[in-house]
Design a protein around this motif. Structure first.
Motif, PDB file in Angstrom:
ATOM      1  N   ARG A  25     -15.925  61.397  12.785  1.00 21.42           N
ATOM      2  CA  ARG A  25     -15.091  61.290  14.354  1.00 21.42           C
ATOM      3  C   ARG A  25     -16.053  59.547  14.831  1.00 21.42           C
ATOM      4  O   ARG A  25     -17.043  60.324  15.324  1.00 21.42           O
ATOM      5  N   VAL A  26     -15.138  58.762  14.679  1.00 22.04           N
ATOM      6  CA  VAL A  26     -15.117  57.612  15.861  1.00 22.04           C
ATOM      7  C   VAL A  26     -14.207  57.206  16.819  1.00 22.04           C
ATOM      8  O   VAL A  26     -13.014  57.544  15.938  1.00 22.04           O
ATOM      9  N   VAL A  28     -13.220  53.640  18.401  1.00 24.52           N
ATOM     10  CA  VAL A  28     -13.445  51.825  17.905  1.00 24.52           C
ATOM     11  C   VAL A  28     -13.115  52.019  19.162  1.00 24.52           C
ATOM     12  O   VAL A  28     -11.685  52.493  19.374  1.00 24.52           O
ATOM     13  N   ALA A  40      -9.890  50.611  11.661  1.00 28.72           N
ATOM     14  CA  ALA A  40      -9.585  52.310  11.469  1.00 28.72           C
ATOM     15  C   ALA A  40      -8.944  52.440  10.205  1.00 28.72           C
ATOM     16  O   ALA A  40      -8.857  53.438   9.049  1.00 28.72           O
ATOM     17  N   LEU A  43     -12.740  52.687   8.395  1.00 26.31           N
ATOM     18  CA  LEU A  43     -13.135  54.331   8.180  1.00 26.31           C
ATOM     19  C   LEU A  43     -12.381  55.227   7.758  1.00 26.31           C
ATOM     20  O   LEU A  43     -12.826  56.516   7.147  1.00 26.31           O
ATOM     21  N   CYS A  48     -13.813  59.091   7.393  1.00 25.54           N
ATOM     22  CA  CYS A  48     -14.421  59.332   9.230  1.00 25.54           C
ATOM     23  C   CYS A  48     -12.175  59.039   9.545  1.00 25.54           C
ATOM     24  O   CYS A  48     -11.642  58.492   9.057  1.00 25.54           O
ATOM     25  N   SER A  50     -10.239  58.374  13.009  1.00 25.09           N
ATOM     26  CA  SER A  50     -10.943  57.100  14.443  1.00 25.09           C
ATOM     27  C   SER A  50      -9.509  57.583  15.345  1.00 25.09           C
ATOM     28  O   SER A  50      -8.916  57.577  15.178  1.00 25.09           O
ATOM     29  N   THR A  52      -8.607  55.599  18.576  1.00 22.37           N
ATOM     30  CA  THR A  52      -8.465  53.998  18.775  1.00 22.37           C
ATOM     31  C   THR A  52      -8.718  53.319  20.434  1.00 22.37           C
ATOM     32  O   THR A  52      -7.494  55.034  21.132  1.00 22.37           O
TER      33      THR A  52
END
Length: 96
Positions: A25-26, A28, A40, A43, A48, A50, A52
């Motif tokens: 879980r990122v 950005v 996105a 990822l 993953c 994402s 934003t």
């Protein structure tokens, strides 16, 4: 013009294997929508999720209300830049 023996272009879908471990879980953060979209997509191809944010304030709001394994932060943004945002996150982490 490329030839058939040209090396693959880094970042293409065929050259991105799914992650077996690492961030899932990122967050950005970037003020340029093209960069957000590109990150996105990369990822997602890596497996993953994402979220934003277009500026530091929005990033802080997401960070306060969700858990992230990783944050990709643009440094040069208007209003609250990436360095100031990262410092705010680190201060909040130190207080807890």
């Amino acid at each position: 013009a490329g030839t058939s023996d040209s090396p693959p272009v880094p970042g293409t879908a065929k050259s991105l294997p799914p992650l077996t471990s690492g961030p899932r879980r990122v967050l950005v953060v970037d003020d340029v929508s093209t960069n957000l979209h590109l990150a996105a997509n990369i990822l997602r191809r890596l497996g993953c999720e994402s979220v934003t944010a277009r500026d530091g304030d929005e990033a802080l709001d997401h960070w306060r209300t969700s858990d992230f394994d990783c944050i990709l932060m643009d440094v040069l943004m208007p209003q609250r830049d990436g360095i100031e945002t990262t410092r705010a996150i680190r201060r909040a982490e130190a207080e807890n």
